[in-house]
Write a protein that holds these residues in place. Structure first.
Motif, PDB file in Angstrom:
ATOM      1  N   PHE A   5      25.080  33.115 -32.927  1.00  0.00           N
ATOM      2  CA  PHE A   5      25.156  33.633 -31.538  1.00  0.00           C
ATOM      3  C   PHE A   5      25.959  34.931 -31.529  1.00  0.00           C
ATOM      4  CE2 PHE A   5      22.912  30.195 -30.410  1.00  0.00           C
ATOM      5  CZ  PHE A   5      23.437  29.196 -29.612  1.00  0.00           C
ATOM      6  N   GLY A   6      25.562  35.886 -30.644  1.00  0.00           N
ATOM      7  CA  GLY A   6      26.328  37.143 -30.542  1.00  0.00           C
ATOM      8  C   GLY A   6      25.952  38.099 -31.654  1.00  0.00           C
ATOM      9  N   GLU A   7      26.931  38.469 -32.475  1.00  0.00           N
ATOM     10  CA  GLU A   7      26.749  39.496 -33.531  1.00  0.00           C
ATOM     11  C   GLU A   7      25.570  39.141 -34.454  1.00  0.00           C
ATOM     12  OE1 GLU A   7      27.914  42.350 -34.134  1.00  0.00           O
ATOM     13  OE2 GLU A   7      27.317  42.705 -36.220  1.00  0.00           O
ATOM     14  N   GLY A   8      25.448  37.905 -34.813  1.00  0.00           N
ATOM     15  CA  GLY A   8      24.374  37.498 -35.737  1.00  0.00           C
ATOM     16  C   GLY A   8      23.014  37.836 -35.164  1.00  0.00           C
ATOM     17  N   PHE A   9      22.768  37.474 -33.921  1.00  0.00           N
ATOM     18  CA  PHE A   9      21.461  37.767 -33.319  1.00  0.00           C
ATOM     19  C   PHE A   9      21.275  39.260 -33.060  1.00  0.00           C
ATOM     20  CE2 PHE A   9      18.848  34.170 -32.987  1.00  0.00           C
ATOM     21  CZ  PHE A   9      19.686  33.060 -32.980  1.00  0.00           C
ATOM     22  N   GLU A  10      22.364  39.968 -32.796  1.00  0.00           N
ATOM     23  CA  GLU A  10      22.231  41.434 -32.639  1.00  0.00           C
ATOM     24  C   GLU A  10      21.759  42.061 -33.951  1.00  0.00           C
ATOM     25  OE1 GLU A  10      25.829  41.508 -29.329  1.00  0.00           O
ATOM     26  OE2 GLU A  10      25.999  42.715 -31.171  1.00  0.00           O
ATOM     27  N   GLN A  11      22.332  41.599 -35.051  1.00  0.00           N
ATOM     28  CA  GLN A  11      21.912  42.105 -36.372  1.00  0.00           C
ATOM     29  C   GLN A  11      20.449  41.736 -36.647  1.00  0.00           C
ATOM     30  OE1 GLN A  11      23.701  43.888 -38.978  1.00  0.00           O
ATOM     31  NE2 GLN A  11      24.990  44.336 -37.213  1.00  0.00           N
ATOM     32  N   ALA A  68      16.219  43.606 -43.374  1.00  0.00           N
ATOM     33  CA  ALA A  68      15.087  44.559 -43.330  1.00  0.00           C
ATOM     34  C   ALA A  68      14.637  44.924 -44.741  1.00  0.00           C
ATOM     35  CB  ALA A  68      15.494  45.806 -42.559  1.00  0.00           C
ATOM     36  N   ALA A  69      15.583  45.146 -45.644  1.00  0.00           N
ATOM     37  CA  ALA A  69      15.216  45.528 -47.026  1.00  0.00           C
ATOM     38  C   ALA A  69      14.453  44.395 -47.709  1.00  0.00           C
ATOM     39  CB  ALA A  69      16.479  45.871 -47.809  1.00  0.00           C
ATOM     40  N   ALA A  70      14.932  43.177 -47.527  1.00  0.00           N
ATOM     41  CA  ALA A  70      14.254  42.026 -48.160  1.00  0.00           C
ATOM     42  C   ALA A  70      12.854  41.850 -47.563  1.00  0.00           C
ATOM     43  CB  ALA A  70      15.088  40.772 -47.953  1.00  0.00           C
ATOM     44  N   ALA A  71      12.732  42.053 -46.261  1.00  0.00           N
ATOM     45  CA  ALA A  71      11.422  41.890 -45.607  1.00  0.00           C
ATOM     46  C   ALA A  71      10.452  42.946 -46.104  1.00  0.00           C
ATOM     47  CB  ALA A  71      11.578  41.980 -44.094  1.00  0.00           C
ATOM     48  N   MET A  72      10.914  44.204 -46.170  1.00  0.00           N
ATOM     49  CA  MET A  72      10.024  45.286 -46.616  1.00  0.00           C
ATOM     50  C   MET A  72       9.614  45.063 -48.064  1.00  0.00           C
ATOM     51  SD  MET A  72       9.451  46.934 -43.970  1.00  0.00           S
ATOM     52  CE  MET A  72       8.422  48.138 -44.799  1.00  0.00           C
ATOM     53  N   ALA A  73      10.535  44.540 -48.879  1.00  0.00           N
ATOM     54  CA  ALA A  73      10.189  44.275 -50.291  1.00  0.00           C
ATOM     55  C   ALA A  73       9.062  43.246 -50.364  1.00  0.00           C
ATOM     56  CB  ALA A  73      11.418  43.771 -51.037  1.00  0.00           C
ATOM     57  N   ARG A  74       9.133  42.233 -49.523  1.00  0.00           N
ATOM     58  CA  ARG A  74       8.089  41.202 -49.522  1.00  0.00           C
ATOM     59  C   ARG A  74       6.770  41.774 -48.956  1.00  0.00           C
ATOM     60  NH1 ARG A  74       8.776  36.048 -52.020  1.00  0.00           N
ATOM     61  NH2 ARG A  74      11.009  35.686 -52.170  1.00  0.00           N
ATOM     62  N   LEU A  75       6.869  42.552 -47.886  1.00  0.00           N
ATOM     63  CA  LEU A  75       5.644  43.037 -47.215  1.00  0.00           C
ATOM     64  C   LEU A  75       4.913  44.077 -48.061  1.00  0.00           C
ATOM     65  CD1 LEU A  75       6.920  43.341 -43.521  1.00  0.00           C
ATOM     66  CD2 LEU A  75       5.305  41.658 -44.428  1.00  0.00           C
ATOM     67  N   THR A  76       5.661  44.778 -48.899  1.00  0.00           N
ATOM     68  CA  THR A  76       5.014  45.858 -49.692  1.00  0.00           C
ATOM     69  C   THR A  76       4.773  45.430 -51.144  1.00  0.00           C
ATOM     70  OG1 THR A  76       7.224  46.713 -50.170  1.00  0.00           O
ATOM     71  CG2 THR A  76       6.062  47.698 -48.294  1.00  0.00           C
ATOM     72  N   VAL A 103      11.804  31.216 -51.160  1.00  0.00           N
ATOM     73  CA  VAL A 103      12.854  31.191 -50.135  1.00  0.00           C
ATOM     74  C   VAL A 103      14.026  32.041 -50.615  1.00  0.00           C
ATOM     75  CG1 VAL A 103      14.446  29.730 -48.825  1.00  0.00           C
ATOM     76  CG2 VAL A 103      12.154  28.891 -49.389  1.00  0.00           C
ATOM     77  N   GLU A 104      14.506  32.914 -49.749  1.00  0.00           N
ATOM     78  CA  GLU A 104      15.596  33.842 -50.097  1.00  0.00           C
ATOM     79  C   GLU A 104      16.647  33.808 -48.992  1.00  0.00           C
ATOM     80  OE1 GLU A 104      13.708  37.609 -50.855  1.00  0.00           O
ATOM     81  OE2 GLU A 104      15.651  38.619 -51.093  1.00  0.00           O
ATOM     82  N   LEU A 105      17.916  33.640 -49.382  1.00  0.00           N
ATOM     83  CA  LEU A 105      19.017  33.631 -48.419  1.00  0.00           C
ATOM     84  C   LEU A 105      19.427  35.083 -48.186  1.00  0.00           C
ATOM     85  CD1 LEU A 105      20.392  31.158 -47.188  1.00  0.00           C
ATOM     86  CD2 LEU A 105      22.066  31.221 -49.046  1.00  0.00           C
ATOM     87  N   VAL A 106      19.319  35.591 -46.948  1.00  0.00           N
ATOM     88  CA  VAL A 106      19.589  37.022 -46.708  1.00  0.00           C
ATOM     89  C   VAL A 106      20.715  37.243 -45.699  1.00  0.00           C
ATOM     90  CG1 VAL A 106      17.274  37.813 -47.337  1.00  0.00           C
ATOM     91  CG2 VAL A 106      17.736  37.094 -44.979  1.00  0.00           C
ATOM     92  N   GLY A 107      21.329  36.171 -45.210  1.00  0.00           N
ATOM     93  CA  GLY A 107      22.455  36.348 -44.288  1.00  0.00           C
ATOM     94  C   GLY A 107      22.019  36.974 -42.970  1.00  0.00           C
ATOM     95  N   THR A 108      22.974  37.617 -42.271  1.00  0.00           N
ATOM     96  CA  THR A 108      22.631  38.176 -40.956  1.00  0.00           C
ATOM     97  C   THR A 108      22.989  39.659 -40.878  1.00  0.00           C
ATOM     98  OG1 THR A 108      24.797  37.450 -40.171  1.00  0.00           O
ATOM     99  CG2 THR A 108      22.918  35.990 -39.699  1.00  0.00           C
ATOM    100  N   ASP A 109      22.941  40.348 -42.012  1.00  0.00           N
ATOM    101  CA  ASP A 109      23.169  41.803 -41.994  1.00  0.00           C
ATOM    102  C   ASP A 109      21.813  42.502 -41.812  1.00  0.00           C
ATOM    103  OD1 ASP A 109      24.720  44.356 -42.729  1.00  0.00           O
ATOM    104  OD2 ASP A 109      23.011  44.345 -44.121  1.00  0.00           O
ATOM    105  N   ALA A 110      21.711  43.345 -40.815  1.00  0.00           N
ATOM    106  CA  ALA A 110      20.420  43.955 -40.465  1.00  0.00           C
ATOM    107  C   ALA A 110      19.777  44.672 -41.642  1.00  0.00           C
ATOM    108  CB  ALA A 110      20.617  44.924 -39.300  1.00  0.00           C
TER     109      ALA A 110
END
Ligand SMILES: CC(=O)N[C@@H]1[C@@H](OP(=O)(O)OP(=O)(O)OC[C@H]2O[C@@H](n3ccc(=O)[nH]c3=O)[C@H](O)[C@@H]2O)O[C@H](CO)[C@@H](O)[C@@H]1O
Length: 335
Positions: A176-182, A290-298, A279-286
């Motif tokens: 909640f809060g910072e985590g969801f903002e990230q 984003a980097a992990a997602a782009m690596a998977r998508l590309t 499955v990859e643990l990526v925490g809540t740092d934006a």
């Protein structure tokens, strides 16, 4: 949200404790469930109370049964992160239940080891997880019925067949809060850097909706929708190319469907999922999300793998639980 699931599986409850109230505190929920469960146990006199998972409701019902000397069975026993704050309050709830449960239905071998390490006194049996029973049945029903598949697809006509789709869910209190903002910042970056469509069924919890709706409205690629029913969510997982979530169940469902999933948490009680490579643990740092997602998508290899894999069950967990309760010989689940 639960009623839609009960209907889909033709489960007809005899009693509803009817305890939900808007913006209730954990303590008011716990006390209301304890009180209501106590009255129901007195009226029904069950031989065993089965509780599932790690919710406050499950913990309160287990305690109510314990106070009345009624046996407790814990479905999904033994999950641990070792940190009472993550997930909060689930880590404490499941520890409390495992202390009082006489039957400990562990989904995996590692959950069984956790219970042995904690010197749990109950009868431990590795059953697999019932989430895979439900998912296997639902995925099969969708694959076997073009009418059901088309009916489910018709609710998501905005999803274009020639574009990648990223499915997002999130609801953990510790985010909640910072985590969801990230998390929102990460989704904006993914939308800017890819052509993927992002589909996000926004959890009903007001703390989630406030942040998500204020930060993510107005992006054509980001589709904020109401929480969907279980069959619709399974259809969305099957259609997705990548899943971003802080959920626990989805960490188990995605590998079974051969889908990569980024877990937006700092810790997980599902280490087996990490060994699947999906499955990859990526925490809540934006940036990290984003980097992990782009690596998977590309990535050159296709995101999804055809072979489903499931360290979490073979679809027979419920049958093992019933057999164990009836005193039958049970062949434990082996991943
Ligand atoms: C700490 C932790 O990990 N605890 C877990 C947590 O479960 P969770 O984190 O998986 O909870 P969610 O993510 O809310 O639910 C996910 C399920 O909901 C379906 N879904 C999702 C979005 C939607 O729009 N429509 C849907 O139908 C989806 O397919 C999936 O099956 O509590 C359970 C009870 O205590 C525990 O057993 C379980 O360990």
């Amino acid at each position: 949200m639960l009623n839609a699931v009960l209907g889909f599986f033709a489960v007809h409850p005899d009693v509803s404790l009817d305890v939900m109230q808007p913006n209730q505190s954990l303590n008011s929920l716990f006390s209301r469930v304890l009180e209501a469960a106590d009255k129901t146990l007195q009226a029904c006199q069950p031989d065993v109370v089965l509780v599932h998972g790690d919710t406050t409701t499950a913990a309160a019902c287990a305690l109510a049964a314990f106070h009345r000397g009624i046996a407790v069975g814990h479905v999904e026993a033994g999950l641990r992160t070792g940190d009472l704050q993550q997930p909060f309050p689930e880590e404490l709830n499941r520890r409390l239940i495992d202390e009082v449960a006489g039957y400990l239905f562990a989904p995996t071998e590692s959950a069984k080891v956790n219970l042995e390490t904690d010197c749990a006194a109950g009868y431990i049996i590795v059953t697999g997880n019932t989430v895979i029973d439900s998912l296997a049945e639902t995925a099969q029903r969708i694959k076997n019925s073009s009418a059901l598949n088309d009916a489910l697809a018709s609710g998501f006509s905005f999803i274009q067949p020639d574009r990648q789709m990223v499915l997002v869910t999130g609801h953990r209190r510790e985010n909640f809060g910072e985590g969801f903002e990230q998390i929102c910042d990460a989704l904006i970056e993914i939308a800017e850097k890819s052509n993927a469509q992002i589909v996000y069924p926004v959890h009903l919890n007001p703390a989630v909706r406030a942040t998500v709706l204020s930060r993510l409205q107005g992006y054509d690629q980001i589709h904020l929708i109401e929480p969907v029913n279980y069959a619709e969510f399974v259809w969305l997982m099957m259609r997705s190319d990548l899943i971003l979530t802080d959920s626990g169940g989805v960490q188990e469902e995605a590998p079974f469907l051969g889908k990569p999933v980024l877990v937006m948490r700092n810790v997980t009680e599902r280490p087996e999922a990490l060994t699947t490579g999906l499955v990859e643990l990526v925490g809540t740092d934006a940036q990290r999300i984003a980097a992990a997602a782009m690596a998977r998508l590309t990535s050159s290899k296709s995101c999804s793998v055809s072979e489903p894999m499931s360290p979490y069950g073979d679809g027979n967990a419920a049958q093992r639980i019933v057999d164990a309760l009836l005193g039958r010989q049970v062949a434990e689940f082996k991943a």
